[in-house]
Write a protein that holds these residues in place. Structure first.
Motif, PDB file in Angstrom:
ATOM      1  N   VAL A  78       0.841  -1.210   0.000  1.00 44.68           N
ATOM      2  CA  VAL A  78       0.000   0.000   0.000  1.00 44.68           C
ATOM      3  C   VAL A  78       0.870   1.253   0.000  1.00 44.68           C
ATOM      4  O   VAL A  78       0.630   2.197  -0.758  1.00 44.68           O
ATOM      5  CB  VAL A  78      -0.935   0.016   1.232  1.00 44.68           C
ATOM      6  CG1 VAL A  78      -1.777   1.297   1.258  1.00 44.68           C
ATOM      7  CG2 VAL A  78      -1.830  -1.206   1.250  1.00 44.68           C
ATOM      8  N   PHE A  79       1.897   1.256   0.870  1.00 48.52           N
ATOM      9  CA  PHE A  79       2.725   2.457   1.014  1.00 48.52           C
ATOM     10  C   PHE A  79       4.056   2.063   1.643  1.00 48.52           C
ATOM     11  O   PHE A  79       4.140   1.097   2.403  1.00 48.52           O
ATOM     12  CB  PHE A  79       2.021   3.484   1.911  1.00 48.52           C
ATOM     13  CG  PHE A  79       2.476   4.903   1.697  1.00 48.52           C
ATOM     14  CD1 PHE A  79       1.829   5.735   0.802  1.00 48.52           C
ATOM     15  CD2 PHE A  79       3.571   5.400   2.391  1.00 48.52           C
ATOM     16  CE1 PHE A  79       2.243   7.035   0.600  1.00 48.52           C
ATOM     17  CE2 PHE A  79       3.996   6.696   2.204  1.00 48.52           C
ATOM     18  CZ  PHE A  79       3.332   7.522   1.307  1.00 48.52           C
ATOM     19  N   TYR A  80       5.108   2.837   1.297  1.00 51.72           N
ATOM     20  CA  TYR A  80       6.418   2.593   1.890  1.00 51.72           C
ATOM     21  C   TYR A  80       7.084   3.936   2.195  1.00 51.72           C
ATOM     22  O   TYR A  80       6.936   4.909   1.448  1.00 51.72           O
ATOM     23  CB  TYR A  80       7.315   1.782   0.944  1.00 51.72           C
ATOM     24  CG  TYR A  80       8.650   1.418   1.542  1.00 51.72           C
ATOM     25  CD1 TYR A  80       8.745   0.451   2.534  1.00 51.72           C
ATOM     26  CD2 TYR A  80       9.813   2.066   1.119  1.00 51.72           C
ATOM     27  CE1 TYR A  80       9.973   0.123   3.098  1.00 51.72           C
ATOM     28  CE2 TYR A  80      11.050   1.745   1.680  1.00 51.72           C
ATOM     29  CZ  TYR A  80      11.118   0.768   2.669  1.00 51.72           C
ATOM     30  OH  TYR A  80      12.332   0.450   3.230  1.00 51.72           O
ATOM     31  N   VAL A  84      12.043   9.332   2.700  1.00 54.46           N
ATOM     32  CA  VAL A  84      10.939  10.086   2.074  1.00 54.46           C
ATOM     33  C   VAL A  84       9.787   9.114   1.801  1.00 54.46           C
ATOM     34  O   VAL A  84       9.988   7.903   1.742  1.00 54.46           O
ATOM     35  CB  VAL A  84      11.384  10.753   0.748  1.00 54.46           C
ATOM     36  CG1 VAL A  84      12.417  11.834   1.004  1.00 54.46           C
ATOM     37  CG2 VAL A  84      11.901   9.714  -0.225  1.00 54.46           C
ATOM     38  N   PRO A  85       8.569   9.647   1.608  1.00 56.90           N
ATOM     39  CA  PRO A  85       7.442   8.773   1.300  1.00 56.90           C
ATOM     40  C   PRO A  85       7.537   8.195  -0.108  1.00 56.90           C
ATOM     41  O   PRO A  85       7.980   8.864  -1.046  1.00 56.90           O
ATOM     42  CB  PRO A  85       6.221   9.713   1.419  1.00 56.90           C
ATOM     43  CG  PRO A  85       6.700  10.906   2.163  1.00 56.90           C
ATOM     44  CD  PRO A  85       8.144  11.036   1.839  1.00 56.90           C
ATOM     45  N   TYR A  86       7.106   6.962  -0.255  1.00 58.82           N
ATOM     46  CA  TYR A  86       7.046   6.300  -1.557  1.00 58.82           C
ATOM     47  C   TYR A  86       5.610   5.801  -1.784  1.00 58.82           C
ATOM     48  O   TYR A  86       5.275   4.674  -1.414  1.00 58.82           O
ATOM     49  CB  TYR A  86       8.024   5.119  -1.618  1.00 58.82           C
ATOM     50  CG  TYR A  86       9.479   5.527  -1.625  1.00 58.82           C
ATOM     51  CD1 TYR A  86      10.120   5.841  -2.818  1.00 58.82           C
ATOM     52  CD2 TYR A  86      10.197   5.595  -0.431  1.00 58.82           C
ATOM     53  CE1 TYR A  86      11.454   6.208  -2.820  1.00 58.82           C
ATOM     54  CE2 TYR A  86      11.531   5.965  -0.433  1.00 58.82           C
ATOM     55  CZ  TYR A  86      12.156   6.279  -1.629  1.00 58.82           C
ATOM     56  OH  TYR A  86      13.485   6.648  -1.637  1.00 58.82           O
ATOM     57  N   PRO A  87       4.759   6.639  -2.382  1.00 61.44           N
ATOM     58  CA  PRO A  87       3.384   6.193  -2.653  1.00 61.44           C
ATOM     59  C   PRO A  87       3.374   5.125  -3.745  1.00 61.44           C
ATOM     60  O   PRO A  87       4.324   5.029  -4.537  1.00 61.44           O
ATOM     61  CB  PRO A  87       2.680   7.468  -3.115  1.00 61.44           C
ATOM     62  CG  PRO A  87       3.771   8.356  -3.607  1.00 61.44           C
ATOM     63  CD  PRO A  87       4.995   8.023  -2.812  1.00 61.44           C
ATOM     64  N   ALA A  97      -3.348   6.464  -1.870  1.00 61.00           N
ATOM     65  CA  ALA A  97      -2.641   6.461  -0.584  1.00 61.00           C
ATOM     66  C   ALA A  97      -1.653   7.620  -0.507  1.00 61.00           C
ATOM     67  O   ALA A  97      -0.824   7.805  -1.396  1.00 61.00           O
ATOM     68  CB  ALA A  97      -1.906   5.133  -0.391  1.00 61.00           C
ATOM     69  N   VAL A  98      -1.752   8.408   0.584  1.00 59.62           N
ATOM     70  CA  VAL A  98      -0.848   9.540   0.793  1.00 59.62           C
ATOM     71  C   VAL A  98      -0.306   9.493   2.223  1.00 59.62           C
ATOM     72  O   VAL A  98      -0.947   8.956   3.129  1.00 59.62           O
ATOM     73  CB  VAL A  98      -1.535  10.897   0.536  1.00 59.62           C
ATOM     74  CG1 VAL A  98      -1.973  11.019  -0.907  1.00 59.62           C
ATOM     75  CG2 VAL A  98      -2.724  11.090   1.467  1.00 59.62           C
ATOM     76  N   TRP A  99       0.852  10.074   2.424  1.00 58.82           N
ATOM     77  CA  TRP A  99       1.508  10.098   3.727  1.00 58.82           C
ATOM     78  C   TRP A  99       0.860  11.137   4.631  1.00 58.82           C
ATOM     79  O   TRP A  99       0.641  12.279   4.236  1.00 58.82           O
ATOM     80  CB  TRP A  99       2.992  10.410   3.531  1.00 58.82           C
ATOM     81  CG  TRP A  99       3.803  10.526   4.786  1.00 58.82           C
ATOM     82  CD1 TRP A  99       4.341  11.659   5.321  1.00 58.82           C
ATOM     83  CD2 TRP A  99       4.194   9.450   5.652  1.00 58.82           C
ATOM     84  NE1 TRP A  99       5.038  11.368   6.461  1.00 58.82           N
ATOM     85  CE2 TRP A  99       4.965  10.010   6.693  1.00 58.82           C
ATOM     86  CE3 TRP A  99       3.973   8.080   5.648  1.00 58.82           C
ATOM     87  CZ2 TRP A  99       5.507   9.253   7.731  1.00 58.82           C
ATOM     88  CZ3 TRP A  99       4.514   7.310   6.670  1.00 58.82           C
ATOM     89  CH2 TRP A  99       5.266   7.893   7.698  1.00 58.82           C
ATOM     90  N   SER A 100       0.546  10.759   5.870  1.00 61.89           N
ATOM     91  CA  SER A 100      -0.056  11.679   6.842  1.00 61.89           C
ATOM     92  C   SER A 100       0.685  11.655   8.169  1.00 61.89           C
ATOM     93  O   SER A 100       0.162  12.129   9.175  1.00 61.89           O
ATOM     94  CB  SER A 100      -1.531  11.308   7.083  1.00 61.89           C
ATOM     95  OG  SER A 100      -2.280  11.369   5.901  1.00 61.89           O
ATOM     96  N   GLY A 101       1.877  11.067   8.184  1.00 64.60           N
ATOM     97  CA  GLY A 101       2.605  10.886   9.440  1.00 64.60           C
ATOM     98  C   GLY A 101       3.674  11.929   9.690  1.00 64.60           C
ATOM     99  O   GLY A 101       3.890  12.854   8.908  1.00 64.60           O
TER     100      GLY A 101
END
Length: 223
Positions: A78-80, A84-87, A97-101
């Protein structure tokens, strides 16, 4: 005697194994809600936080989110996150899916946009912060529904009822104030006649009429 020696030797060996110089591996703790419900076509945040006994930095922590469908089968990425974020670039979660952390706040949450019914299933949150790499994963069951649950409807109904009650109370106060204002004016009018009435010289009050009559009788006696 021989048994006693063997026991002492065993204790010494165990003591050497767990003595200074041996690094104890600690686990990482992950916290997630058990279940989340979302309306079809809306956004939903999958909350996942963690605690680690080792220092946390943006570069040290890695996060993996995976999806297990209701029909079981193979887990899907789903996400990694690492540095940095890897959608996702393909699959059902691409563009959803987007990063919210916030790593420094120990928050590794993600948000799913416009969730369809095919997103029903279990979401697995896995966090690693070397040497903290052991510990159980967090799991969230997502239920995508076509209408709000009873609890949400009850909350909306309660909010609407409270608003109506407040309006009725305000109207009641306004009517009461208006009524008492009118009631307070009427005795004031009776006790204080209009100025044009008591200023008029032609008006004769009963007290004055008595005085005039007595005066006339006295005059006739002297005559």
């Amino acid at each position: 005697m021989t048994d006693l020696v063997h026991r002492i030797w065993a204790l010494l060996v165990l003591g050497g194994m767990f003595g200074p110089g041996v690094r104890h591996v600690t686990g990482i703790d992950i916290y997630t809600p058990k279940e989340v419900e979302a309306l079809n076509g809306t956004n939903v945040k999958l909350k996942c936080t963690f605690s680690s006994s080792h220092p946390v930095s943006v570069t040290s922590v890695s996060v993996s989110w995976n999806f297990r469908p209701l029909s079981s089968g193979k887990d899907e990425p789903v996400f990694y996150y690492q540095d940095v974020p890897y959608p996702p670039t393909e699959g059902r979660f691409k563009g959803h899916a987007v990063w919210s952390g916030d790593i420094m706040k120990r928050d590794v949450s993600i948000t799913l946009h416009e969730v369809p019914p095919t997103f029903n299933g279990t979401y697995i949150c896995q966090v690693r912060n070397p040497p903290d790499v052991h510990g159980s994963n967090g799991e969230i069951i997502l239920k995508v529904v076509n209408k709000a649950s009873f609890s949400e409807i009850a909350i909306l109904a309660a909010a609407g009822g409270a608003a109506c009650a407040l309006i009725l109370v305000l109207l009641g106060i306004a009517v009461a104030v208006k009524y008492y204002k009118r009631k307070g004016r009427s005795p004031d009018i009776e006790m204080h006649p209009p100025e044009d009435m008591w200023k008029d010289s032609t008006v004769c009050y009963p007290e004055e009429a008595v005085r005039l009559t007595v005066k006339k009788k006295k005059d006739s006696k002297f005559r």
